[in-house]
Enzyme design. Structure first.
Site: not given
Ligand SMILES: NC(=O)c1ccc[n+]([C@@H]2O[C@H](COP(=O)([O-])OP(=O)(O)OC[C@H]3O[C@@H](n4cnc5c(N)ncnc54)[C@H](OP(=O)(O)O)[C@@H]3O)[C@@H](O)[C@H]2O)c1
Length: 274
Positions: A52, A144
């Site tokens: 992860d 983002y």
């Protein structure tokens, strides 16, 4: 035969790129964080590692394992990532920190861990998957875009730092592609805020209406990346999708026009004796 290390091969661009590299006869080490990807493993040319991007130690360990497994990595692709969309005002520190961890800090850690190996093997190609949002961001994509601008900036400076070692660096900025990118509802901040309905709300509604109907084909994006890797010299920046080219061009024109308009003011700030 090239050896690839690609993060996030469970789906989307990462899966398409892993498939294309394997079909090309190359070797792939791909990372996933949960289930095994839908990939065949011809002649042991595929290894899958579980990691992860939130796990710093796991991220570094995966890079070491990759170099140990194949002896060298020719192409290292920072692909795993996700978006947080919505008005900046309703975002939280937690949204911001989590997003930077996955989209920026993990890729930097991967690059930093890989560089001593790449320098020793006297070559390699680092590909950072950024976004058109990292060049010409739309409303509602502030956080983002911040992560993708960061990755674009790192790419440009890193390329010059590692050029003497024979290491290439490319930022690949896709436009809208048909992946699962927009399926991640819980990763959006409040998009229902009435105050932003006509700006962020309208922009995101239009974006979501196109979900899984986007013009961009990830399999063709993978072919374009293979072409860039094979090129001598490869591009420092590669846009993917006609929409990305159009948006980047419009943004460049606007920046150029504003720069010209304000140049007298910009240039008026120096000491007279300098
Ligand atoms: N599709 C587009 O239109 C578009 C446009 C510009 C840029 N991009 C960029 O392209 C890259 C790939 O996205 P995609 O479009 O292929 O989207 P996607 O289909 O949603 O795939 C995202 C990939 O990133 C992985 N990932 C997300 N968070 C992760 C984490 N914390 N740790 C490890 N892996 C993680 C996912 O793994 P799981 O399966 O485990 O979630 C998956 O493999 C991203 O960097 C994205 O920003 C996409």
């Amino acid at each position: 035969m090239k050896c690839w290390f690609i993060t996030g091969v469970s789906r989307g661009f990462g899966l398409a790129l892993a498939k294309a590299a394997l079909a090309n006869g190359d070797k792939v080490i791909g990372t996933v964080r949960s289930e095994a990807p839908d990939l065949q493993s011809p002649e042991g040319r595929l290894r899958v590692l579980k990691v992860d991007m939130n796990d710093d130690e796991g991220v570094s360990a995966a890079v070491h394992q990759a170099f140990e497994a194949f002896g060298r990595i020719d192409v290292l692709v920072n692909n795993a990532g996700y978006g947080v969309l919505g008005p900046l005002e309703s975002s939280t520190d937690e949204d911001l920190h989590k997003l930077f961890q996955v989209n920026v800090f993990a890729p930097i850690r991967i690059i930093r861990t890989a560089l001593p190996y790449l320098r020793k093997q006297k070559g390699g190609h680092i590909i950072n998957i950024t976004s058109i949002a990292g060049r010409a961001p739309g409303v509602g994509a502030g956080l983002y875009a911040a992560t993708k601008f960061a990755l674009e900036g790192i790419t440009a400076t890193l390329a010059r730092e590692v050029e003497p070692f024979g290491i290439k660096v490319t930022a690949v900025a896709p436009g809208q592609f048909r992946t699962d990118f927009l399926d991640t509802e819980p990763r959006q901040v409040d998009t229902q805020d009435a105050a932003y309905a006509s700006t962020v709300g309208a922009a995101l509604d239009a974006l979501y209406r196109l979900n899984h109907l986007q013009q961009g084909d990830p399999a063709l994006a993978a072919q374009a990346i293979l072409k860039a890797v094979a090129a001598e010299p490869p591009p420092l920046h590669l846009l993917l999708g006609a929409d990305a080219v159009e948006r980047a061009r419009a943004r460049m024109r606007a920046v150029e026009q504003e720069m010209i308009c304000w140049e007298p003011v910009s240039a008026s700030t120096g000491f007279k004796d300098a």
